[in-house]
Design a protein around this motif. Structure first.
Motif, PDB file in Angstrom:
ATOM      1  N   ALA A   1      67.301  57.496  72.158  1.00 39.58           N
ATOM      2  CA  ALA A   1      67.793  57.028  73.313  1.00 39.58           C
ATOM      3  C   ALA A   1      66.967  57.471  74.507  1.00 39.58           C
ATOM      4  O   ALA A   1      66.624  56.333  75.063  1.00 39.58           O
ATOM      5  CB  ALA A   1      68.869  58.233  73.923  1.00 39.58           C
ATOM      6  N   ILE A   2      66.099  58.688  74.500  1.00 30.97           N
ATOM      7  CA  ILE A   2      65.543  58.749  76.267  1.00 30.97           C
ATOM      8  C   ILE A   2      64.180  57.876  75.921  1.00 30.97           C
ATOM      9  O   ILE A   2      63.889  57.546  76.990  1.00 30.97           O
ATOM     10  CB  ILE A   2      64.950  60.694  75.784  1.00 30.97           C
ATOM     11  N   PHE A   3      63.754  57.809  74.809  1.00 29.19           N
ATOM     12  CA  PHE A   3      62.444  57.094  74.330  1.00 29.19           C
ATOM     13  C   PHE A   3      62.500  55.301  75.115  1.00 29.19           C
ATOM     14  O   PHE A   3      61.793  54.895  75.820  1.00 29.19           O
ATOM     15  CB  PHE A   3      61.948  56.942  73.255  1.00 29.19           C
ATOM     16  N   GLY A   4      63.730  55.292  74.026  1.00 30.52           N
ATOM     17  CA  GLY A   4      64.149  53.574  74.736  1.00 30.52           C
ATOM     18  C   GLY A   4      64.409  53.224  76.529  1.00 30.52           C
ATOM     19  O   GLY A   4      64.210  52.114  76.691  1.00 30.52           O
ATOM     20  N   PHE A   5      65.746  53.838  77.091  1.00 32.25           N
ATOM     21  CA  PHE A   5      65.369  54.192  78.068  1.00 32.25           C
ATOM     22  C   PHE A   5      64.196  53.972  79.280  1.00 32.25           C
ATOM     23  O   PHE A   5      64.482  53.557  79.682  1.00 32.25           O
ATOM     24  CB  PHE A   5      66.522  55.664  78.319  1.00 32.25           C
TER      25      PHE A   5
END
Length: 268
Positions: free
Chosen positions: A192-196
């Motif tokens: 989620a952090i990478f995607g955001f």
């Protein structure tokens, strides 16, 4: 002595990593601040927050920030859903050609976005989606990296849990939703952090597909702060500092899961 050396190296590395951000903060509160100052002045005279006020005057910054926030959130949620479901299929469902299909899917990671810009633009134009929010979101609905990361996490979940659930009458959807997903929360948080971050920092695709100011995202808004002949660097740095804050807050909330994910990968 060895322990003290390790701590010294960690502190030195942290200072090196924090220096650009500290310089950006100092420049943003320096009247007429310039990144060309040599050496950097970390005790500016007359420091104030005027650059942040001017940032709101020269650009619709709150609208730009809201655009990036909701696009980033929607992109992240869509990638989590599609990647987790695809990862479960690759990790748990036996079907002909699964290995070859997964290899082909991973091969798409080697195709840079620049190669896909023209066909993506033609596709959006064909469906009359240019200059829309959906056009910005469309290329980020699925992620090959996310499928790879989550498949590795699901592979670490013992299959005995699945077998026990099957004996209780559970199907694949219940196994996925009630057993697998809770057990791979660290990997989900990491992705989620990478995607955001990827959506938040995306510049090239929004630059190509967005024409109207009301659809502008944060990287495009920051680029607009650069003048043709002169640039007020304190205002640019104020925008840069504000753009970092949401990512920092997201990481602070998810750092426990990120550390757990890294630890699990190391144990594997």
């Amino acid at each position: 002595m060895g322990k003290a050396l390790k701590y010294a190296l960690v502190v030195a590395g942290a200072l090196v990593m924090l220096f650009p951000f500290a310089w950006a903060v100092i420049t943003s509160i320096t009247p007429g601040g310039s990144v060309l100052a040599t050496p950097p002045d970390f005790t500016p005279a007359g420091a104030n927050l005027g650059a942040y006020g001017k940032l709101l005057e020269v650009t619709p910054f709150w609208r730009i920030l809201l655009n990036s926030a909701w696009i980033g959130a929607a992109s992240t949620i869509l990638q989590l859903v599609t990647s987790a479901m695809a990862a479960y299929a690759f990790a748990r469902l036996p079907f002909p050609g699964r290995g070859a299909l997964f290899a082909v899917y991973l091969a798409t990671l080697m195709v840079p976005l620049q190669v896909l810009i023209v066909p993506l633009f033609i596709e959006m134009r064909t469906f009359n989606l240019i200059d829309t929010y959906f056009a910005v979101l469309a290329p980020t609905i699925a992620s090959a990296f996310g499928v790879f990361l989550l498949r590795q996490a699901i592979a670490q979940v013992p299959k005995e849990f699945d077998e026990a659930a099957v004996l209780d009458g559970a199907g694949h959807f219940r196994i996925f939703a009630l057993i697998v997903v809770p057990l791979i929360r660290p990997a989900l948080a990491t992705f989620a952090i990478f995607g955001f971050m990827a959506s938040w920092n995306s510049y090239l695709w929004p630059l190509v597909i967005i024409k109207s100011p009301e659809f502008m995202t944060l990287p495009l808004g920051l680029a607009e702060l650069h003048g043709r002949f002169t640039t007020e660097w304190n205002v640019v740095m104020a925008g840069s500092v504000v753009s970092v804050v949401p990512i920092l807050i997201l990481y602070l909330f998810a750092q426990k899961h990120v550390i757990a994910s890294v630890a699990q990968s190391g144990l594997k």
